[in-house]
Design a protein around this motif. Structure first.
Motif, PDB file in Angstrom:
ATOM      1  N   TRP A 163       0.823  -1.207   0.000  1.00 63.54           N
ATOM      2  CA  TRP A 163       0.000   0.000   0.000  1.00 63.54           C
ATOM      3  C   TRP A 163       0.861   1.263   0.000  1.00 63.54           C
ATOM      4  CZ3 TRP A 163      -4.316   1.457  -1.681  1.00 63.54           C
ATOM      5  CH2 TRP A 163      -4.887   2.665  -1.299  1.00 63.54           C
ATOM      6  N   ASN A 192     -13.515   1.287  -4.527  1.00 60.94           N
ATOM      7  CA  ASN A 192     -13.185   1.286  -5.953  1.00 60.94           C
ATOM      8  C   ASN A 192     -13.314  -0.070  -6.639  1.00 60.94           C
ATOM      9  OD1 ASN A 192     -12.452   4.081  -6.000  1.00 60.94           O
ATOM     10  ND2 ASN A 192     -10.661   3.489  -4.803  1.00 60.94           N
ATOM     11  N   TYR A 217      -9.995   1.253   0.426  1.00 64.29           N
ATOM     12  CA  TYR A 217      -9.855   1.652  -0.972  1.00 64.29           C
ATOM     13  C   TYR A 217     -10.476   0.600  -1.894  1.00 64.29           C
ATOM     14  CZ  TYR A 217      -7.660   2.630  -5.454  1.00 64.29           C
ATOM     15  OH  TYR A 217      -7.439   2.879  -6.789  1.00 64.29           O
ATOM     16  N   LYS A 218     -10.220  -0.664  -1.595  1.00 64.95           N
ATOM     17  CA  LYS A 218     -10.727  -1.760  -2.412  1.00 64.95           C
ATOM     18  C   LYS A 218     -12.267  -1.790  -2.392  1.00 64.95           C
ATOM     19  CE  LYS A 218     -10.141  -6.275  -1.602  1.00 64.95           C
ATOM     20  NZ  LYS A 218      -9.431  -7.533  -1.337  1.00 64.95           N
ATOM     21  N   ARG A 219     -12.869  -1.540  -1.217  1.00 73.66           N
ATOM     22  CA  ARG A 219     -14.331  -1.532  -1.128  1.00 73.66           C
ATOM     23  C   ARG A 219     -14.926  -0.371  -1.926  1.00 73.66           C
ATOM     24  NH1 ARG A 219     -13.366  -2.912   4.264  1.00 73.66           N
ATOM     25  NH2 ARG A 219     -13.520  -0.740   4.885  1.00 73.66           N
ATOM     26  N   TYR A 273      -5.960  -0.085   2.616  1.00 75.84           N
ATOM     27  CA  TYR A 273      -6.083  -0.832   1.362  1.00 75.84           C
ATOM     28  C   TYR A 273      -7.474  -1.454   1.234  1.00 75.84           C
ATOM     29  CZ  TYR A 273      -5.484  -4.450  -2.136  1.00 75.84           C
ATOM     30  OH  TYR A 273      -5.657  -5.252  -3.230  1.00 75.84           O
ATOM     31  N   GLU A 274      -7.964  -2.059   2.309  1.00 73.35           N
ATOM     32  CA  GLU A 274      -9.294  -2.680   2.269  1.00 73.35           C
ATOM     33  C   GLU A 274     -10.377  -1.637   2.021  1.00 73.35           C
ATOM     34  OE1 GLU A 274     -10.123  -5.861   2.176  1.00 73.35           O
ATOM     35  OE2 GLU A 274      -8.008  -6.384   2.242  1.00 73.35           O
TER      36      GLU A 274
END
Length: 64
Positions: A35, A63, A59-61, A56-57
């Motif tokens: 990250w 995007n 951001y992942k949720r 990171y998690e």
């Protein structure tokens, strides 16, 4: 086959299903946090800290 044998077979099926459906573990390929890319990743991890992993998690949720 008695009821205990049937229960053991069913348990093994549940375990196999759970193992095959779990998410793969993310690991760093170069030893750095994936990250922030500034700090070394913790052992058996892809992130240098819990904060980087959470970021990171999140951001992942957002995007996908």
């Amino acid at each position: 086959m008695d009821i205990i044998d049937s229960a053991n077979e069913l348990e093994q099926l549940h375990i196999q299903a759970a193992l095959s459906n779990r998410q793969p573990v993310i690991k760093s390929i170069n030893g750095m946090c994936i990250w922030c890319e500034e700090m070394p990743a913790a052992p058996n991890s892809a992130y240098c800290s819990k904060d980087c992993g959470d970021d990171y998690e999140q951001y992942k949720r957002k995007n996908g």
